[in-house]
Design a protein around this motif. Structure first.
Motif, short mmCIF file in Angstrom:
data_model
loop_
_atom_site.label_atom_id
_atom_site.label_comp_id
_atom_site.label_asym_id
_atom_site.label_seq_id
_atom_site.Cartn_x
_atom_site.Cartn_y
_atom_site.Cartn_z
N VAL A 189 2.02 -4.93 -10.13
CA VAL A 189 2.56 -4.20 -8.98
C VAL A 189 1.88 -4.67 -7.70
O VAL A 189 0.75 -5.18 -7.72
N SER A 190 2.56 -4.51 -6.58
CA SER A 190 2.02 -4.89 -5.27
C SER A 190 1.77 -3.68 -4.38
O SER A 190 1.37 -3.82 -3.23
N SER A 191 2.04 -2.48 -4.93
CA SER A 191 1.86 -1.26 -4.14
C SER A 191 1.22 -0.20 -5.03
O SER A 191 1.68 0.05 -6.14
N TRP A 192 0.15 0.38 -4.55
CA TRP A 192 -0.52 1.47 -5.26
C TRP A 192 -1.34 2.29 -4.27
O TRP A 192 -1.53 1.88 -3.12
N LYS A 193 -1.80 3.43 -4.71
CA LYS A 193 -2.59 4.32 -3.86
C LYS A 193 -3.93 4.59 -4.52
O LYS A 193 -4.11 4.37 -5.71
N VAL A 194 -4.86 5.09 -3.71
CA VAL A 194 -6.20 5.43 -4.18
C VAL A 194 -6.39 6.93 -3.96
O VAL A 194 -5.91 7.49 -2.96
N THR A 195 -7.10 7.55 -4.90
CA THR A 195 -7.27 9.00 -4.79
C THR A 195 -8.68 9.44 -5.10
O THR A 195 -9.41 8.78 -5.85
N ARG A 196 -9.04 10.52 -4.47
CA ARG A 196 -10.14 11.37 -4.89
C ARG A 196 -9.49 12.71 -5.21
O ARG A 196 -8.39 12.99 -4.71
N PRO A 197 -10.07 13.55 -6.04
CA PRO A 197 -9.40 14.80 -6.43
C PRO A 197 -8.83 15.56 -5.23
O PRO A 197 -9.56 15.90 -4.29
N GLY A 198 -7.51 15.74 -5.26
CA GLY A 198 -6.84 16.52 -4.23
C GLY A 198 -6.47 15.76 -2.99
O GLY A 198 -5.96 16.35 -2.02
N GLN A 199 -6.71 14.44 -2.95
CA GLN A 199 -6.45 13.69 -1.73
C GLN A 199 -6.03 12.26 -2.08
O GLN A 199 -6.71 11.56 -2.82
N TRP A 200 -4.89 11.82 -1.55
CA TRP A 200 -4.38 10.46 -1.78
C TRP A 200 -4.50 9.64 -0.50
O TRP A 200 -4.31 10.17 0.60
N PHE A 201 -4.80 8.35 -0.67
CA PHE A 201 -4.93 7.44 0.48
C PHE A 201 -4.04 6.23 0.25
O PHE A 201 -4.10 5.58 -0.79
N ASN A 202 -3.20 5.92 1.25
CA ASN A 202 -2.34 4.74 1.17
C ASN A 202 -3.01 3.51 1.74
O ASN A 202 -2.62 2.39 1.43
N ASP A 203 -4.01 3.73 2.59
CA ASP A 203 -4.67 2.61 3.26
C ASP A 203 -6.12 2.99 3.52
O ASP A 203 -6.45 4.18 3.65
N PHE A 204 -6.99 1.99 3.64
CA PHE A 204 -8.41 2.27 3.85
C PHE A 204 -8.66 3.00 5.17
O PHE A 204 -9.63 3.76 5.29
N SER A 205 -7.77 2.80 6.14
CA SER A 205 -7.95 3.47 7.44
C SER A 205 -7.84 4.99 7.31
O SER A 205 -8.32 5.73 8.17
N GLU A 206 -7.22 5.48 6.22
CA GLU A 206 -7.08 6.92 6.01
C GLU A 206 -8.31 7.54 5.35
O GLU A 206 -8.42 8.77 5.27
N VAL A 207 -9.22 6.69 4.86
CA VAL A 207 -10.38 7.19 4.12
C VAL A 207 -11.44 7.69 5.10
O VAL A 207 -11.86 6.94 5.99
N PRO A 208 -11.90 8.94 4.98
CA PRO A 208 -12.96 9.43 5.88
C PRO A 208 -14.25 8.65 5.66
O PRO A 208 -14.53 8.16 4.57
N SER A 209 -15.03 8.54 6.71
CA SER A 209 -16.27 7.74 6.65
C SER A 209 -17.22 8.25 5.58
O SER A 209 -18.00 7.48 5.01
N SER A 210 -17.16 9.53 5.28
CA SER A 210 -18.04 10.09 4.26
C SER A 210 -17.73 9.54 2.86
O SER A 210 -18.54 9.67 1.95
N ARG A 211 -16.53 8.96 2.72
CA ARG A 211 -16.12 8.41 1.42
C ARG A 211 -16.25 6.89 1.36
O ARG A 211 -15.90 6.28 0.34
N HIS A 212 -16.74 6.25 2.39
CA HIS A 212 -16.76 4.79 2.43
C HIS A 212 -17.71 4.17 1.40
O HIS A 212 -17.55 3.00 1.05
N THR A 213 -18.66 4.94 0.94
CA THR A 213 -19.56 4.39 -0.09
C THR A 213 -18.90 4.39 -1.47
O THR A 213 -19.34 3.68 -2.37
N GLN A 214 -17.86 5.19 -1.63
CA GLN A 214 -17.18 5.28 -2.93
C GLN A 214 -15.85 4.55 -2.94
O GLN A 214 -15.44 4.00 -3.97
N ILE A 215 -15.16 4.55 -1.82
CA ILE A 215 -13.86 3.90 -1.73
C ILE A 215 -13.97 2.72 -0.77
O ILE A 215 -14.33 2.89 0.39
N ARG A 216 -13.66 1.52 -1.28
CA ARG A 216 -13.86 0.28 -0.52
C ARG A 216 -12.51 -0.33 -0.12
O ARG A 216 -11.49 -0.09 -0.76
N PRO A 217 -12.52 -1.18 0.92
CA PRO A 217 -11.26 -1.81 1.36
C PRO A 217 -10.57 -2.62 0.27
O PRO A 217 -9.34 -2.68 0.23
N THR A 218 -11.36 -3.26 -0.61
CA THR A 218 -10.76 -4.12 -1.65
C THR A 218 -9.98 -3.33 -2.69
O THR A 218 -9.28 -3.92 -3.52
#
Length: 704
Positions: A334-363
């Motif tokens: 697939v060429s499209s997918w999303k990333v999640t933490r419990p209760g919150q979905w992210f379509n792009d790294f720009s949507e990830v709060p800075s507090s989560r940057h150590t757990q969710i990476r751009p790659t």
């Protein structure tokens, strides 16, 4: 990634439900529309048992014939609780019918004496290395690597070794070549698991396998010497089967149901990417690396591949393997997918709060440039869904290296021939230049201290010591066995610097090159195949070393004496009686054995095409010619294997009673069953077999 299966108390009580898992994969939409319930139903069903017949030994066809004509036919006649069992079926996509699948559980197998025989057959042949009990999807990665006998192969995360065994088999596709040009280096980070890996690899008796113990993400670069030049070793093929969350193994590893969370893939993504990067760094240009996981999660799969392709700047491309295995059903990547933490979905790294940057990476996200993403051709990745062919879940991608990695341009060859004048002059010039620089720039900062050498953990291994060409051990061996002039003496090694050498091993020329040039770079756990063992009784006959059955296929092409040609009946006698008299052999073998002096011998069986009921493959066994008797030095499981090939029954029924006497009377029946008749207290080979099985631990895992 293989996860050990637990069979402790309460294991069966695990509920096969995980709402987070269902919600996650529903949201990702990886399963075709309308098939999600089928997908979940399949995940809750027990995994079918699969076996693979080792394909490189010349008698693989004989094992297949034995399975099809004896055990599988008998299974078709078995009824359990009034229901006929389904016969095992070949995996349609595996070549030459060498892999089979059955839905019979261990519980069902125990309900019938015929199935008990089948189970014992599997255990025995697995120990002999003639059959591997391996999950179906686990067999796919080596097939996509397109192995040839000259390939240098690295298995980065190899334990427990089922795929490694496949790689070795493919390397030895032609058994007439004792030393293929290629080799397999199998690595694992866990020292203890390395010994499980050694056990798997040693069953195949190959001189072209080395087991090493390193962190795959920083596995050392090795060097080889060619005509006085030392250069970096680049591999033709790399298997990168990385550690993963294992949600594709839920059918086998039931505890994954309660342990699975979305955080698992987030924690593993970075490690998986580092291992993959280290792999492609060591891949030769034009080489192929297969990346695989037993996870269905895009964060561990397509995200890693996309990040790898992005970093390669065009040096890597995905190969289209969709037509390589006809009959295998897969889903495109697939060429499209999303990333999640419990209760919150992210379509792009720009949507990830800075507090989560150590757990969710751009790659972990798809590339934002749609054209760039399309150029990756992620649809060439392959995902195996459990409900399509009644398998586990799996992900694969085959990468081809078209140019050096942009951060790792291949360095020029370095001349290490110390005897060359040019080399010495260069060394002198370097020294002079260093002196000049130190005088001209006295204020230059000093170089940092060298890094401390990393401590090696685990068991301390005995050293690997190659024998010199004029080692006194070799002369009597060469003479006694009349080894041919092209016998590679320099490939013989031992595991001791001092004292009497107990065992002699052999490795291929290419592995010898690797070992001699990298002794300080790598931690070798095991390598080579045992070819001779010390036998003090043999010294008086001219040679203190007897042949070892493990290495007979490696040695046999070089041995020109000490041969006895045996028939089927001779083999039956040799494998069912401890020390039969020479007179028990048929006339041809008897005459040959009598003409030889005492000591180690080779027992050679040549197939007769005019006798189709006899084995149609050559057999070589190690033996010992005594004063008036002859003996086969063959390990127990291999004895069972050869006896089955000859049609000799070696199992008792479930009640422990011997079956009805066979044709030929009681004495002949005892002899065919393996009894040592010429003794006041006969001890039956069947009894030995049953004692053996009563003490062996059950093989509970159908390994990946």
């Amino acid at each position: 990634m293989y996860v050990f299966q637990s069979w402790g108390a309460g294991y069966a009580d695990i509920v096969k439900e995980n709402q987070l898992f269902e919600d996650y994969y529903k949201e990702l939409g990886l399963v075709p529309e309308g098939e999600f319930e089928q997908f979940m139903d399949a995940m809750r069903e027990p995994l079918p048992a699969t076996i693979r017949i080792t394909g490189y030994k010349s008698h693989a066809k004989e094992i297949l014939h034995c399975l099809k004509e004896k055990y599988f036919k008998e299974i078709q006649e078995v009824e359990i609780d009034g229901v006929k069992l389904e016969a095992p079926t070949p995996l349609s996509w595996y070549p030459d019918e060498l892999a089979w699948q059955t839905n019979m559980s261990r519980k069902i197998i125990r309900k019938s004496p015929l199935l008990e025989k089948f189970h014992q057959f599997l255990v025995s042949e697995t120990e002999s290395g003639n059959i591997s009990r391996q999950e179906a999807v686990s067999m796919i990665p080596p097939l996509l690597m397109k192995i040839e006998s000259h390939h240098k192969i690295l298995d980065m995360c190899a334990a427990p070794g089922s795929k490694t065994a496949q790689l070795i088999e493919m390397l030895h596709a032609d058994m007439d070549v004792p030393f293929p040009e290629g080799f397999v280096i199998a690595n694992d980070v866990d020292n203890k698991r390395c010994y499980l890996l050694v056990h798997q690899a040693k069953r195949l008796n190959s001189p072209c396998i080395m087991v090493i113990n390193h962190d795959a993400s920083i596995i050392p670069s090795l060097q080889v010497a060619t005509d006085g030049w030392r250069e970096a070793l680049f591999y033709d093929r790399i298997l990168c089967d990385v550690p993963c969350s294992g949600d594709g193994t839920m059918r086998k590893n039931i505890d994954v149901w309660k342990k699975w969370t979305t955080a698992n893939s987030l924690h593993l993504h970075g490690l998986q990417l580092r291992i993959a990067i280290r792999g492609v760094e060591q891949l030769a240009v034009g080489g192929r690396m297969v990346y695989s996981t037993c996870s269905l999660n895009p964060i561990e799969d397509e995200a890693v591949i996309a990040a790898l392709l992005e970093k390669s700047e065009g040096a890597l491309e995905l190969a289209d393997c969709s037509a390589d295995l006809p009959g295998l059903k897969t889903m495109p990547g697939v060429s499209s997918w999303k990333v999640t933490r419990p209760g919150q979905w992210f379509n792009d790294f720009s949507e990830v709060p800075s507090s989560r940057h150590t757990q969710i990476r751009p790659t972990m996200f798809p590339h934002t440039d749609k054209d760039k993403l399309a150029s990756f051709h992620l649809d060439r990745c392959m995902r195996v869904l459990p409900h399509h062919q009644n398998t586990g879940g799996f992900f694969l991608a085959a990468l081809v290296k078209t140019a050096p990695m942009p951060w790792n341009k291949r360095a020029p060859k370095v001349n290490t021939h110390l005897s060359s004048l040019a080399s010495r002059v260069r060394a002198m010039l370097v020294c002079v230049s260093h002196v000049c620089v130190s005088h001209l720039t006295p204020s230059a900062p000093p170089r940092p201290p060298p890094h401390k050498r990393k401590k090696m953990f685990g068991f301390k291994e005995d050293p690997f010591v190659f024998l010199s060409e004029d080692d006194p051990v070799l002369a009597p061996i060469q003479s006694f066995y009349d080894l041919s002039p092209n016998f590679p003496k320099l490939n013989v090694l031992t595991r001791s610097h001092e004292g009497k050498k107990r065992h002699l091993y052999m490795v291929s020329k290419e592995l010898r090159n690797v070992m001699l040039n990298n002794s300080e770079r790598m931690k070798v756990i095991n390598t080579g195949v045992k070819v001779w063992s010390r036998n003090s009784d043999g010294e008086q006959f001219g040679c203190a070393f007897r042949l070892a059955q493990e290495g007979i296929y490696t040695l046999y092409p070089y041995i020109r004496s000490r041969m006895v040609t045996v028939s089927v009946e001779d083999i039956k006698v040799l494998l069912t009686q401890e020390n039969p008299f020479l007179s028990k052999l048929q006339s041809k073998a008897h005459a040959q054995a009598k003409s030889l002096g005492m000591g180690s011998i080779v027992l050679r069986y040549q197939p007769n095409p005019e006798e189709p009921l006899e084995p149609q493959c050559p057999i070589e066994l190690c033996g010992w010619r005594g004063k008036t008797s002859i003996r086969a030095f063959v390990p127990r499981n291999e004895r069972f294997h050869y006896l089955r090939m000859l049609g000799v029954e070696v199992f008792r029924d479930k009640s422990g009673q011997r079956g009805a006497p066979r044709e030929g009377g009681e004495e002949e029946a005892d002899a065919r069953a393996g009894c040592q008749v010429p003794s006041g207290n006969p001890k039956c080979l069947e009894e030995i077999i049953m004692n053996y099985y009563s003490g062996i631990l059950p093989i509970k895992d159908w390994t990946m």
